[in-house]
Scaffold this motif. Structure first.
Motif, PDB file in Angstrom:
ATOM      1  N   ASP A  17       0.840  -1.199   0.000  1.00  0.00           N
ATOM      2  CA  ASP A  17       0.000   0.000   0.000  1.00  0.00           C
ATOM      3  C   ASP A  17       0.874   1.247   0.000  1.00  0.00           C
ATOM      4  OD1 ASP A  17       1.060  -0.447   2.449  1.00  0.00           O
ATOM      5  OD2 ASP A  17      -0.825  -0.465   3.553  1.00  0.00           O
ATOM      6  N   ILE A  18       1.790   1.332  -0.950  1.00  0.00           N
ATOM      7  CA  ILE A  18       2.785   2.400  -0.909  1.00  0.00           C
ATOM      8  C   ILE A  18       2.162   3.778  -1.039  1.00  0.00           C
ATOM      9  CG2 ILE A  18       4.695   0.998  -1.742  1.00  0.00           C
ATOM     10  CD1 ILE A  18       4.187   2.065  -4.528  1.00  0.00           C
ATOM     11  N   LYS A  19       0.970   3.886  -1.632  1.00  0.00           N
ATOM     12  CA  LYS A  19       0.378   5.210  -1.787  1.00  0.00           C
ATOM     13  C   LYS A  19      -0.815   5.434  -0.882  1.00  0.00           C
ATOM     14  CE  LYS A  19      -0.936   8.732  -5.047  1.00  0.00           C
ATOM     15  NZ  LYS A  19      -1.135   9.131  -6.442  1.00  0.00           N
ATOM     16  N   THR A  20      -1.601   4.404  -0.642  1.00  0.00           N
ATOM     17  CA  THR A  20      -2.758   4.587   0.236  1.00  0.00           C
ATOM     18  C   THR A  20      -2.334   4.785   1.684  1.00  0.00           C
ATOM     19  OG1 THR A  20      -2.961   2.182   0.433  1.00  0.00           O
ATOM     20  CG2 THR A  20      -4.275   3.271  -1.279  1.00  0.00           C
ATOM     21  N   GLU A  21      -1.156   4.279   2.047  1.00  0.00           N
ATOM     22  CA  GLU A  21      -0.617   4.501   3.391  1.00  0.00           C
ATOM     23  C   GLU A  21       0.706   5.252   3.260  1.00  0.00           C
ATOM     24  OE1 GLU A  21      -1.961   3.924   6.230  1.00  0.00           O
ATOM     25  OE2 GLU A  21      -3.653   2.637   5.668  1.00  0.00           O
ATOM     26  N   ASN A  22       0.707   6.517   3.656  1.00  0.00           N
ATOM     27  CA  ASN A  22       1.901   7.353   3.513  1.00  0.00           C
ATOM     28  C   ASN A  22       2.804   7.135   4.717  1.00  0.00           C
ATOM     29  OD1 ASN A  22       3.809   9.286   2.969  1.00  0.00           O
ATOM     30  ND2 ASN A  22       2.344  10.923   2.564  1.00  0.00           N
ATOM     31  N   TRP A  23       3.724   6.161   4.604  1.00  0.00           N
ATOM     32  CA  TRP A  23       4.531   5.770   5.762  1.00  0.00           C
ATOM     33  C   TRP A  23       5.571   6.822   6.126  1.00  0.00           C
ATOM     34  CZ3 TRP A  23       2.019   2.358   8.173  1.00  0.00           C
ATOM     35  CH2 TRP A  23       1.334   1.332   7.515  1.00  0.00           C
ATOM     36  N   LEU A  24       6.030   7.600   5.159  1.00  0.00           N
ATOM     37  CA  LEU A  24       6.993   8.651   5.483  1.00  0.00           C
ATOM     38  C   LEU A  24       6.348   9.735   6.345  1.00  0.00           C
ATOM     39  CD1 LEU A  24       9.083   9.225   2.225  1.00  0.00           C
ATOM     40  CD2 LEU A  24       9.862   8.287   4.399  1.00  0.00           C
ATOM     41  N   SER A  25       5.117  10.085   6.051  1.00  0.00           N
ATOM     42  CA  SER A  25       4.463  11.152   6.803  1.00  0.00           C
ATOM     43  C   SER A  25       4.129  10.729   8.223  1.00  0.00           C
ATOM     44  CB  SER A  25       3.183  11.595   6.089  1.00  0.00           C
ATOM     45  OG  SER A  25       2.216  10.554   6.093  1.00  0.00           O
ATOM     46  N   VAL A  26       4.055   9.407   8.468  1.00  0.00           N
ATOM     47  CA  VAL A  26       3.769   8.930   9.819  1.00  0.00           C
ATOM     48  C   VAL A  26       4.891   9.331  10.774  1.00  0.00           C
ATOM     49  CG1 VAL A  26       3.376   6.865  11.227  1.00  0.00           C
ATOM     50  CG2 VAL A  26       2.369   7.027   8.963  1.00  0.00           C
ATOM     51  N   ALA A  27       6.099   9.491  10.232  1.00  0.00           N
ATOM     52  CA  ALA A  27       7.238   9.861  11.072  1.00  0.00           C
ATOM     53  C   ALA A  27       7.184  11.319  11.515  1.00  0.00           C
ATOM     54  CB  ALA A  27       8.544   9.599  10.322  1.00  0.00           C
ATOM     55  N   ASP A  28       6.287  12.130  10.941  1.00  0.00           N
ATOM     56  CA  ASP A  28       6.204  13.536  11.335  1.00  0.00           C
ATOM     57  C   ASP A  28       5.895  13.681  12.819  1.00  0.00           C
ATOM     58  OD1 ASP A  28       6.695  14.112   8.731  1.00  0.00           O
ATOM     59  OD2 ASP A  28       4.653  14.739   8.242  1.00  0.00           O
ATOM     60  N   GLY A  29       4.896  12.910  13.283  1.00  0.00           N
ATOM     61  CA  GLY A  29       4.521  12.997  14.694  1.00  0.00           C
ATOM     62  C   GLY A  29       5.650  12.567  15.615  1.00  0.00           C
ATOM     63  N   TYR A  30       6.368  11.533  15.219  1.00  0.00           N
ATOM     64  CA  TYR A  30       7.500  11.069  16.032  1.00  0.00           C
ATOM     65  C   TYR A  30       8.575  12.147  16.128  1.00  0.00           C
ATOM     66  CZ  TYR A  30      11.620   8.313  17.322  1.00  0.00           C
ATOM     67  OH  TYR A  30      12.752   7.839  17.929  1.00  0.00           O
ATOM     68  N   ALA A  31       8.903  12.774  15.000  1.00  0.00           N
ATOM     69  CA  ALA A  31       9.950  13.797  15.000  1.00  0.00           C
ATOM     70  C   ALA A  31       9.552  14.987  15.869  1.00  0.00           C
ATOM     71  CB  ALA A  31      10.223  14.254  13.568  1.00  0.00           C
ATOM     72  N   ARG A  32       8.282  15.386  15.814  1.00  0.00           N
ATOM     73  CA  ARG A  32       7.830  16.506  16.629  1.00  0.00           C
ATOM     74  C   ARG A  32       7.844  16.135  18.110  1.00  0.00           C
ATOM     75  NH1 ARG A  32       6.719  21.697  14.827  1.00  0.00           N
ATOM     76  NH2 ARG A  32       4.909  21.760  16.212  1.00  0.00           N
ATOM     77  N   GLN A  33       7.399  14.930  18.412  1.00  0.00           N
ATOM     78  CA  GLN A  33       7.342  14.505  19.812  1.00  0.00           C
ATOM     79  C   GLN A  33       8.733  14.417  20.416  1.00  0.00           C
ATOM     80  OE1 GLN A  33       6.215  10.502  20.305  1.00  0.00           O
ATOM     81  NE2 GLN A  33       6.092  10.566  22.519  1.00  0.00           N
ATOM     82  N   ARG A  34       9.705  13.891  19.660  1.00  0.00           N
ATOM     83  CA  ARG A  34      11.060  13.717  20.161  1.00  0.00           C
ATOM     84  C   ARG A  34      11.902  14.982  20.031  1.00  0.00           C
ATOM     85  NH1 ARG A  34       9.173   9.822  22.209  1.00  0.00           N
ATOM     86  NH2 ARG A  34       9.856   7.650  22.052  1.00  0.00           N
ATOM     87  N   GLY A  35      11.356  16.007  19.399  1.00  0.00           N
ATOM     88  CA  GLY A  35      12.113  17.235  19.236  1.00  0.00           C
ATOM     89  C   GLY A  35      13.267  17.095  18.276  1.00  0.00           C
ATOM     90  N   ILE A  36      13.105  16.263  17.239  1.00  0.00           N
ATOM     91  CA  ILE A  36      14.171  16.021  16.272  1.00  0.00           C
ATOM     92  C   ILE A  36      14.147  17.122  15.224  1.00  0.00           C
ATOM     93  CG2 ILE A  36      15.018  14.426  14.506  1.00  0.00           C
ATOM     94  CD1 ILE A  36      13.794  12.172  16.177  1.00  0.00           C
ATOM     95  N   LYS A  37      15.247  17.816  15.081  1.00  0.00           N
ATOM     96  CA  LYS A  37      15.358  18.892  14.108  1.00  0.00           C
ATOM     97  C   LYS A  37      15.894  18.343  12.797  1.00  0.00           C
ATOM     98  CE  LYS A  37      16.297  22.472  17.561  1.00  0.00           C
ATOM     99  NZ  LYS A  37      17.251  23.526  17.995  1.00  0.00           N
ATOM    100  N   GLY A  38      15.362  18.877  11.730  1.00  0.00           N
ATOM    101  CA  GLY A  38      15.879  18.512  10.419  1.00  0.00           C
ATOM    102  C   GLY A  38      15.046  17.525   9.646  1.00  0.00           C
ATOM    103  N   TRP A  39      14.008  16.931  10.261  1.00  0.00           N
ATOM    104  CA  TRP A  39      13.195  15.970   9.520  1.00  0.00           C
ATOM    105  C   TRP A  39      12.321  16.713   8.516  1.00  0.00           C
ATOM    106  CZ3 TRP A  39      12.719  11.227   7.995  1.00  0.00           C
ATOM    107  CH2 TRP A  39      11.503  10.783   7.484  1.00  0.00           C
ATOM    108  N   PRO A  40      12.244  16.250   7.253  1.00  0.00           N
ATOM    109  CA  PRO A  40      11.421  16.933   6.246  1.00  0.00           C
ATOM    110  C   PRO A  40       9.926  16.663   6.459  1.00  0.00           C
ATOM    111  CG  PRO A  40      12.477  15.005   5.279  1.00  0.00           C
ATOM    112  CD  PRO A  40      13.025  15.138   6.667  1.00  0.00           C
ATOM    113  N   VAL A  41       9.282  17.538   7.186  1.00  0.00           N
ATOM    114  CA  VAL A  41       7.864  17.369   7.504  1.00  0.00           C
ATOM    115  C   VAL A  41       7.050  17.396   6.222  1.00  0.00           C
ATOM    116  CG1 VAL A  41       5.904  18.367   8.719  1.00  0.00           C
ATOM    117  CG2 VAL A  41       8.178  18.427   9.749  1.00  0.00           C
ATOM    118  N   GLY A  42       6.108  16.447   6.104  1.00  0.00           N
ATOM    119  CA  GLY A  42       5.241  16.387   4.939  1.00  0.00           C
ATOM    120  C   GLY A  42       5.793  15.562   3.802  1.00  0.00           C
TER     121      GLY A  42
END
Length: 808
Positions: A579-604
């Motif tokens: 389901d490479i397009k119906t499930e956007n697995w890269l965008s799921v990491a946005d919440g993790y990066a914000r929660q952990r305070g990781i700088k530099g992750w390409p949001v979106g």
């Protein structure tokens, strides 16, 4: 008696080699002694040979009879009686303990009892079927099934000489399992373990030389601080992910990129790929890995004749069944489920080379993979699993339904906790705690391991159990199962109301696992107030935890690569998900990066959704700013439900996704897409989504505030490879476990062709990151020199040599 006469009597005894008599002193000869009867007997000589000298042996018979009723003999008799009583009490206590143990079924006795019952039922049912009927309706191999089961039952009976008895005896042998003699403690820290730090220092030297070759530079001009840390990750997807990722990584190895990589991370089938790459089967060569896969997956993992042959024949039987025997025999509360059987079947096909005689026992322990990275010669593999945290709603069970506030709290606190397994450590970032990999499978309490027996620890958990856990997608929740069939349900006329009713209870479906995940001892058991604040409060009370396929949370293992201390600059993600397009697995990491305070992750980053408006994108980014992944998912779901612009029917989007997967030229993303994040400080408002880089925007990689670069390569159709389409080829299903050699060649060819489409983009990206790091280093060195001159100027000694020496 004269000395000469006494010596004459003693002379026959001296002829015996084992009898040594001390010389008789003159004062002893002057005493009046009764005649000594020292005629040796057969029994006496035997006792002397054995080094046993009973009291009175050298005394006369008269003295022995006299001393039989003396005071010393009474004390000796009393001591003997007391010892007999104590021995009898110990025997009775051991018998009572054994009886009590037998009356309380352990994990092993329960398993063997159930297996014996199954064997008897099989014999009875087969004996009632006439042979003529059997020949007509069942395959030929099924006639041997009762024999296979009886033989397996005998081998697992723990009878003397059985396979299970041999395995359990070897489990106590420190020469075979060196880890059983060492104690282990829980390491609580937010830093990498010392072993990984040493690996990074060695790998940096290898990567420096490799980067010079990859970019066509002079190795002497490449500074180690300028070398970017590159990581590769592969998605889940069963054998499709295994074969496709093998083709992709083989292409990177031929291109020279793989030698520059520091980390590889996997989910599900990509974990199986890492297991094979770091084994004696391939020795770090992808051509051997692909040849091995072609030879081993042409037969289904559960085909009975082959499966039973592997677990019943030497040398594979001991290696495959050791994980089960050690787990059930060593832990009375352990269980043996479908995931364990699945892991044994997987290992029988993947960890056993063709011919089976060259199978290597070191390949069956993950910690032994240190041999393939200890000099920094290969990337360090990271395996991933997750635990589903499901809070109890409303606390104690009462007749009253839980309050809405309790339901809301439970919904926000339910999430997947990620665990990573490397050759060095089994670690959970949410706990900030981990244990050595060789200690997996032991019980822990209050940060210290608890031996199963006095002075004995269980051996390390074997790879069959781990391989089953890595790929246990069938342990998904009911919500995941329904998502697989939801398009079919919605396509049926009159079932729209049924779909709305079922999907409306999705929060409840997310908390039910029809098939139990793998249960392992909890290494943070009893460690209250010693772990990170993100640790669930109830975890300390659980002696065991359940682990499953990490694809239940995110089918791309991005999270471990963002862990502090690894400092990854470039991530190359190969996505072979169904389901490479119906499930956007890269965008799921946005919440993790914000929660952990990781700088530099390409949001979106990731596939843009069909028909998605900028307002919807902003709402998703706002959801990513939640305090936890669970809260982010909850807020995102609520935002989509409240937004009238969100389309209620997704059938059109799903059709477009399948079309884009088969025709990448018409899709929003191509064969290779690169995003770059930013380290620039921003306000609390959600940052704007990162845009994919084009040929005229690659300069963003050179910006001083440029963050992590992500190169995304989806597994899609390519017109250069005809006859294979991930969206329509039936053998590409996640649940297919049979690939013919021709199908393996097609999948590998497609993966290679897709990488060739984007390899120059990746090379340009790596070069840009290298140049940026080099520029930043030179500027820092220049600034340090300038600061040094300013300091000398303040001291008034700029341009002067040292005063008072003979060089002034």
């Amino acid at each position: 008696m004269r000395p000469a006469a006494l010596q004459e009597r003693v002379r026959p005894l001296r002829r015996h080699r084992s009898l040594q008599l001390a010389p008789i002193s003159h004062w002893a000869l002057r005493m009046r002694m009764p005649p000594l009867r020292l005629t040796p007997t057969a029994a006496g000589i035997r006792l002397l040979r054995q080094g046993q000298f009973p009291r009175g042996f050298f005394s006369s018979r008269k003295q022995r009879n006299k001393s039989a009723f003396g005071k010393g003999n009474e004390l000796r008799q009393a001591r003997q009686v007391r010892e007999k009583i104590e021995e009898r009490e110990r025997t009775e206590e051991d018998e009572e303990t054994q009886s009590r143990t037998q009356s309380q079924p352990t994990a092993w006795t329960s398993f063997t009892g159930n297996f014996e019952s199954f064997s008897k039922v099989t014999d009875i049912e087969w004996s009632t079927i006439p042979d003529r009927v059997v020949d007509m309706i069942v395959p030929e191999w099924s006639k041997s099934l009762p024999m296979y089961i009886r033989k397996l039952q005998h081998e697992l009976s723990m009878a003397p000489g059985s396979l299970a008895d041999e395995i359990w005896n070897e489990a106590h042998d420190p020469f075979i399992n060196p880890e059983i003699q060492y104690k282990a403690n829980v390491r609580v820290s937010d830093e990498l373990c010392d072993d990984e730090k040493e690996y990074l220092a060695r790998r940096k030297k290898v990567a420096t030389a490799a980067l010079a070759r990859y970019l066509g530079l002079d190795e002497k001009e490449v500074h180690p601080d300028d070398v970017p840390t590159i990581a590769m990750c592969g998605s889940g997807g069963g054998l499709r992910a295994l074969v496709a990722s093998a083709g992709s990584l083989a292409a990177t190895q031929d291109d020279g990129l793989f030698d520059c990589v520091t980390y590889t991370a996997g989910v599900s089938g990509s974990c199986w790929l890492q297991t094979l790459y770091n084994s004696s089967i391939t020795n770090g060569r992808f051509d051997r890995l692909i040849a091995h896969v072609k030879a081993r997956i042409a037969v289904h993992i559960a085909y009975p004749p082959i499966a039973f042959s592997s677990v019943l024949s030497a040398p594979t039987n001991k290696l495959l069944l050791s994980s089960m025997v050690e787990k059930l025999r060593g832990d009375s509360n352990a269980d043996f489920g479908l995931v364990d059987v699945y892991g044994i079947l997987l290992a029988a096909r993947l960890l056993v080379p063709k011919g089976e005689l060259e199978v290597n026992d070191r390949d069956f322990k993950l910690s032994n993979q240190r041999d393939y990275i200890k000099y920094g010669q290969n990337p360090m593999p990271i395996y991933t699993v997750v635990r589903h945290e499901i809070p109890v709603v409303g606390g104690a069970v009462t007749q009253d339904s839980p309050s809405e506030q309790a339901k809301k709290l439970a919904k926000q606190e339910a999430w997947f906790q990620w665990f990573e397994v490397t050759p060095y450590e089994f670690f959970c970032e949410e706990f900030n705690a981990g244990i050595p990999t060789w200690a997996m499978g032991r019980k822990f309490e209050n940060g210290v391991d608890v031996p199963q027996e006095v002075g004995f620890h269980l051996p390390e958990v074997r790879m069959p159990i781990l391989m089953g856990t890595f790929g246990s997608a069938f342990c998904a929740t009911l919500s995941h199962y329904y998502r697989e069939i939801r398009p079919l349900v919605k396509s049926l006329s009159g079932f729209r109301a049924v779909d709305e009713m079922i999907y409306g209870r999705n929060d409840d479906l997310e908390k039910v696992h029809p098939i139990d995940p793998t249960k392992v001892p909890n290494f943070v058991y009893g460690m209250e107030d010693q772990l990170r604040f993100t640790t669930p409060t109830k975890i300390y009370e659980n002696e065991y935890i359940q682990l499953m396929d990490a694809g239940m949370s995110n089918n791309l293992p991005i999270y471990p690569l963002l862990r502090p201390g690894r400092n990854v600059d470039v991530i190359v993600a190969f996505d072979a998900s169904a389901d490479i397009k119906t499930e956007n697995w890269l965008s799921v990491a946005d919440g993790y990066a914000r929660q952990r305070g990781i700088k530099g992750w390409p949001v979106g980053a990731g596939w843009p959704k069909s028909g998605e408006t900028p307002q919807e994108t902003e709402k998703e980014l706002a959801a990513a700013a939640a305090a936890s992944p669970a809260e982010a998912e909850t807020r995102l779901r609520e935002a989509q439900k409240d937004d009238p612009a969100t389309p209620q029917s997704t059938s059109e989007q799903e059709r477009k996704a399948l079309h884009d997967q088969s025709h990448p030229e018409d899709s929003d993303l191509g064969y290779c897409t690169i995003w770059v994040g930013t380290t620039e400080e921003r306000s609390s408002e959600p940052p704007p989504p990162s845009k994919a880089l084009r040929d005229d925007t690659t300069w963003q990689l050179m910006e001083p505030d440029a963050g992590i670069a992500v190169a995304y390569l989806p597994f899609v159709a390519n017109e250069k490879v005809q006859g294979v389409d991930p969206a329509s080829s039936e053998y590409m299903s996640t649940w297919n476990f049979v690939y013919t050699p021709d199908e393996v060649d097609k999948v590998v060819a497609l993966a290679r062709a897709n990488f060739d489409e984007g390899k120059e983009q990746i090379r340009a990206c790596v070069r840009a990151v290298y140049e940026r790091k080099k520029k930043q280093r030179l500027e820092k060195e220049k600034e340090r020199r300038r600061e040094g001159r300013r300091r000398l100027r303040r001291l008034g000694i700029e341009g002067k040599l040292g005063e008072g020496d003979h060089f002034s």
